[in-house]
Motif scaffolding. Structure first.
Motif, PDB file in Angstrom:
ATOM      1  N   GLY A 130       0.773  -1.239   0.000  1.00 46.44           N
ATOM      2  CA  GLY A 130       0.000   0.000   0.000  1.00 46.44           C
ATOM      3  C   GLY A 130       0.801   1.284   0.000  1.00 46.44           C
ATOM      4  O   GLY A 130       0.240   2.366   0.141  1.00 46.44           O
ATOM      5  N   SER A 152      -0.400   4.251  -2.284  1.00 44.67           N
ATOM      6  CA  SER A 152      -1.694   4.917  -2.079  1.00 44.67           C
ATOM      7  C   SER A 152      -1.562   6.407  -1.799  1.00 44.67           C
ATOM      8  O   SER A 152      -2.414   7.193  -2.202  1.00 44.67           O
ATOM      9  CB  SER A 152      -2.459   4.242  -0.945  1.00 44.67           C
ATOM     10  OG  SER A 152      -2.776   2.926  -1.324  1.00 44.67           O
ATOM     11  N   MET A 163      -1.903  -1.545  -5.863  1.00 43.25           N
ATOM     12  CA  MET A 163      -1.043  -2.500  -5.160  1.00 43.25           C
ATOM     13  C   MET A 163      -0.069  -3.163  -6.145  1.00 43.25           C
ATOM     14  O   MET A 163       1.137  -3.235  -5.878  1.00 43.25           O
ATOM     15  CB  MET A 163      -1.904  -3.572  -4.482  1.00 43.25           C
ATOM     16  CG  MET A 163      -1.136  -4.506  -3.593  1.00 43.25           C
ATOM     17  SD  MET A 163      -0.591  -3.726  -2.071  1.00 43.25           S
ATOM     18  CE  MET A 163      -2.133  -3.212  -1.393  1.00 43.25           C
ATOM     19  N   PRO A 168      -7.951  -0.304  -6.169  1.00 41.91           N
ATOM     20  CA  PRO A 168      -6.879  -0.582  -5.198  1.00 41.91           C
ATOM     21  C   PRO A 168      -5.974  -1.741  -5.613  1.00 41.91           C
ATOM     22  O   PRO A 168      -4.770  -1.719  -5.314  1.00 41.91           O
ATOM     23  CB  PRO A 168      -7.636  -0.899  -3.912  1.00 41.91           C
ATOM     24  CG  PRO A 168      -9.005  -1.310  -4.347  1.00 41.91           C
ATOM     25  CD  PRO A 168      -9.270  -0.528  -5.605  1.00 41.91           C
TER      26      PRO A 168
END
Length: 183
Positions: free
Chosen positions: A99, A102, A118, A114
């Motif tokens: 992560g 992000s 990743m 997401p």
């Protein structure tokens, strides 16, 4: 994405300063001295402004000071040539953290795709390791022209290409998912 590029440029400013001055002057002492001063000034400025400093900032400062000092003592620029490799490995290790990316993407991207964010984070880590290995191989030759081409064309070009691919992919997939959700 503009913020991410600015962040990367800031992290590698001292290496860029060394590279430019060494290419222009041919002096390892001048390039190294100004690179060390730049790294120290960056940290001092950020602290004076009350900005939080991350691991990469301190790691970059440490590398510039240590490798720069060895370069100054030996007058051998290969130590500074190796700095980008160490930085690539350090960044690659950090990029293995789940992560991490992000914070570098707009919230709409992080929320909508997401799994792509990743995967891209791990792809960036792999790229950093490959570039680090290449940098060490080129630095060991001691050939300034080869190193300059590798750092400015190959390493920088690979990062720009990866960034462009990621940007286009994220934009297309995010837009597609948002449209599909509205339908």
């Amino acid at each position: 994405m503009k913020d991410a590029l600015l962040e990367l440029g800031t992290d590698f400013l001292s290496a860029i300063v060394f590279f430019v001055l060494y290419l222009v002057s041919g002096s390892a002492v001048l390039g190294t001295s100004v690179a060390i001063a730049t790294a120290i000034a960056q940290v001092a400025y950020a602290r004076a402004k009350g900005r939080p400093l991350g691991f990469m900032t301190y790691a970059s400062l440490g590398l510039v000071v240590v490798l720069g000092t060895v370069t100054l003592l030996t007058n051998d620029p290969r130590f500074m040539f190796a700095k980008p490799a160490i930085a690539h490995f350090a960044v690659g290790i950090i990029m293995l953290k789940r992560g991490w990316m992000s914070r570098y993407v707009p919230p709409v991207v992080a929320e909508t795709i997401p799994e792509y964010v990743m995967a891209a984070g791990y792809a960036w880590a792999a790229l950093m390791f490959v570039l680090g290995i290449g940098t060490i191989a080129v630095a060991m030759t001691g050939d300034l022209k080869l190193w300059a081409i590798y750092i400015s064309v190959v390493a920088a070009g690979a990062k720009v290409a990866a960034f462009a691919i990621q940007f286009i992919t994220f934009r297309l997939v995010t837009t597609s998912r948002i449209r599909a959700a509205r339908a």
